[in-house]
Design a protein around this motif. Sequence first.
Motif, mmCIF file in Angstrom:
data_model
loop_
_atom_site.group_PDB
_atom_site.id
_atom_site.type_symbol
_atom_site.label_atom_id
_atom_site.label_comp_id
_atom_site.label_asym_id
_atom_site.label_seq_id
_atom_site.Cartn_x
_atom_site.Cartn_y
_atom_site.Cartn_z
ATOM 1 N N ASP A 202 0.831 -1.200 0.000
ATOM 2 C CA ASP A 202 0.000 0.000 0.000
ATOM 3 C C ASP A 202 0.871 1.259 0.000
ATOM 4 O O ASP A 202 1.068 1.893 1.047
ATOM 5 N N LEU A 205 -0.459 4.276 1.801
ATOM 6 C CA LEU A 205 -0.352 4.196 3.257
ATOM 7 C C LEU A 205 1.068 4.531 3.701
ATOM 8 O O LEU A 205 1.267 5.205 4.717
ATOM 9 N N ARG A 229 -5.924 0.905 11.078
ATOM 10 C CA ARG A 229 -6.979 0.223 10.335
ATOM 11 C C ARG A 229 -6.508 -0.142 8.936
ATOM 12 O O ARG A 229 -6.720 -1.258 8.455
ATOM 13 N N ASP A 230 -5.848 0.780 8.253
ATOM 14 C CA ASP A 230 -5.406 0.482 6.888
ATOM 15 C C ASP A 230 -4.251 -0.521 6.879
ATOM 16 O O ASP A 230 -4.131 -1.332 5.961
ATOM 17 N N ALA A 233 -5.826 -3.763 7.263
ATOM 18 C CA ALA A 233 -6.507 -4.163 6.024
ATOM 19 C C ALA A 233 -5.553 -4.882 5.074
ATOM 20 O O ALA A 233 -5.956 -5.806 4.361
#
Lengths: 372, 372
Positions: A202, A205, A229-230, A233
């Motif tokens: 990511d 991110l 949270r990310d 994920a």
Amino acid sequence: MASPLPVSPPAVHVALSEGRSYAVHFEPLATAPMHLREAGLSGPLALVVTDETVGPLHLGALADALRADGWTVEATAVPAGEGSKSLDQLSALHDWALGLGIDRQTPLLALGGGVVGDLAGFAAATLLRGIPLVHLPTTTISQVDSAIGGKTGINHATGKNLVGAFHQPRLVLADPATLDTLDERAFRSGLAEAVKHALISDPALADRLDREWDTLVARQPDVLAPLLRDAAAVKARVIEADEREAGERAFLNFGHTFGHALEKEAGYGTLTHGEAVALGMRAALHLSESLRLGQVAEALGPFAEADRLVARLDPPAPTLAIDALMAATEADKKRTAAGVRYVVLDAVGRPRLAADVDDALLRAAWRYALSA
Amino acid sequence: MASPLPVSPPAVHVALSEGRSYAVHFEPLATAPMHLREAGLSGPLALVVTDETVGPLHLGALADALRADGWTVEATAVPAGEGSKSLDQLSALHDWALGLGIDRQTPLLALGGGVVGDLAGFAAATLLRGIPLVHLPTTTISQVDSAIGGKTGINHATGKNLVGAFHQPRLVLADPATLDTLDERAFRSGLAEAVKHALISDPALADRLDREWDTLVARQPDVLAPLLRDAAAVKARVIEADEREAGERAFLNFGHTFGHALEKEAGYGTLTHGEAVALGMRAALHLSESLRLGQVAEALGPFAEADRLVARLDPPAPTLAIDALMAATEADKKRTAAGVRYVVLDAVGRPRLAADVDDALLRAAWRYALSA
Ligand SMILES: NC(=O)c1ccc[n+]([C@@H]2O[C@H](COP(=O)([O-])OP(=O)(O)OC[C@H]3O[C@@H](n4cnc5c(N)ncnc54)[C@H](O)[C@@H]3O)[C@@H](O)[C@H]2O)c1
Ligand SMILES: NC(=O)c1ccc[n+]([C@@H]2O[C@H](COP(=O)([O-])OP(=O)(O)OC[C@H]3O[C@@H](n4cnc5c(N)ncnc54)[C@H](O)[C@@H]3O)[C@@H](O)[C@H]2O)c1
């Protein structure tokens, strides 16, 4: 301490085979009753396993909320620390739970860090051949990593995590406010896994982590929660693709082959796992650039920014002999028939496995990581 | 002793979720290398767990065949008997296996009856979070029942099989010739499960068992193998429909709710499990007829033939108080929120669950079973 966030980030959903799935919420512990209900779990009996550090800090809020909702709460605390991932503690949890007259619907809630999650998760996996497991992770590493994916287990005299089972939770509820009470080193150590998740899949991110680093490490809840949270994920997406660790899940080992050798050579407990992984990621980034060039890299090239993010984790630079580290990764080899395979990046967000890596490139990667 | 059958019956195939499947062969142990290869298992290291009775009788033939095929065989024997289904023995198996440098591909072969299968199966379930398991069942009950379905586990001070895991085998190889060395009581006890399988779902098999009973109990291999094979196939079909015991699998408990109460009240070890199940099936058949009539049955009506087949198992009639047996089944209730549910038949091959059964019908069923 456990004050609700003004706005919680959306839940992460983990979809498994056979229609099974679970949600990972970043919300206050007080929301547990609601989420238990949504997950189809019902009482009246709920078992809570925590440790002797976390219990006094966070069990009260959880137990109050559950009791107010009609649950009968039975709680037990194991000693804090890695030593509790033992057959003796597992057996004690079996005795405790079976003495309470549980049935196959009784949920077991693991309130604590990765140690409690792994141990209590393994107990849930093996009681009555599996009772519902709920993770309530209270450390950075457990919120972004260990509570997701279903790996449970204990240690063995011959190595860490060698006895265990896959047992997916029915629900994960990570309260970022519980991280307030975590000491600085443990807090940062767990961020290493968040950085790792960003780097393997990511890039956006990774940018946000870099930009918001200062408010993140100040544990400002509205910044912390969406970033964690990310990062969680990413783990969820990998698990979905590879529930029982046949392939893709290997990318989660980015920085870990180097990191394990560092943990071992420094002497277990000297470096935190996160510190070892941070150093390991620096080595892995250097190796990525060497493999991209086809020769020992002088600088990190396109991986310089990623390396700067890792450096923010500020791992201590231990004085260790490269020969010993090389030997330690070789020793790891015995566990897989295929030989040592390193997770490297073609670019941030694009991991791959590299086998038969030239010793010269490995030594250069080690040198970089230990001196950087 | 382990001479190949002239003709082996066709394998039973067990199809699970996610494309997983395994075969159950009724063939000589010497065919193990071939079947391991077909199942995609490779060495060189193979672990064999057996017990101190079975090892001296049957390990030699197996180990010779494996070694001749290039396998490195490491074998260990636990003491024979139910007492080995303990955490101590599990831990000893962990130590043994991890000391041999296994990896996640190393197969563990369980050579023995249900005790070895349950214990070694649980070890395989928990070593490195699951290594390949191969069942080589050597008792009647394990060949038609316990080797199929993935239930593994150990006993706990508070009850049997309360700690364990679901771990499906990758292969089952049942050599009917190994049954030659089994004592008469154990041989017959296992036939109770074969009869049970016929009654809950294969009326034709029930007829064949009845017709061929004498050659069957004379253990004539060409009669034995296909009957055991078809009884195993019933279990396989039920497992396929209900891998993790949510519903249909409950039908396998035909005769078992009564049977467990009998085992407990007679004192564990007094009746064999099969004897208790045989008596339990007689009670269940009587209850089936009472429920069909809506009142206490005077005779077994359409279930008379089935009852005659069960009677061939020749269970001893213990002198036990019906009040105590009623109380013992009630005590079982605590384990399921739904109360005691009895498996009964609408007809041979058509089982269903009956809840809220009238005490008068239950008492009559007990009376019938204990006096029949
Ligand atoms: N299952 C997996 O997929 C997985 C993944 C990564 C790591 N792990 C395991 O996780 C463990 C490491 O995780 P960890 O660092 O969370 O370990 P941990 O559970 O030991 O927690 C670290 C320390 O922090 C304390 N603590 C926890 N929460 C706290 C809080 N909110 N406030 C104050 N103190 C708190 C604990 O008592 C402990 O002393 C290792 O055993 C590792 O093997 C498992
Ligand atoms: N996992 C399941 O689904 C399942 C189902 C039914 C029963 N079980 C379990 O199975 C166990 C009972 O099975 P079992 O009766 O096979 O028990 P067992 O393994 O104890 O075998 C009975 C006895 O026969 C001996 N033996 C085994 N094979 C022999 C052979 N070929 N020749 C001579 N002796 C031999 C054993 O050493 C033992 O003493 C119980 O623990 C029960 O809980 C499990």
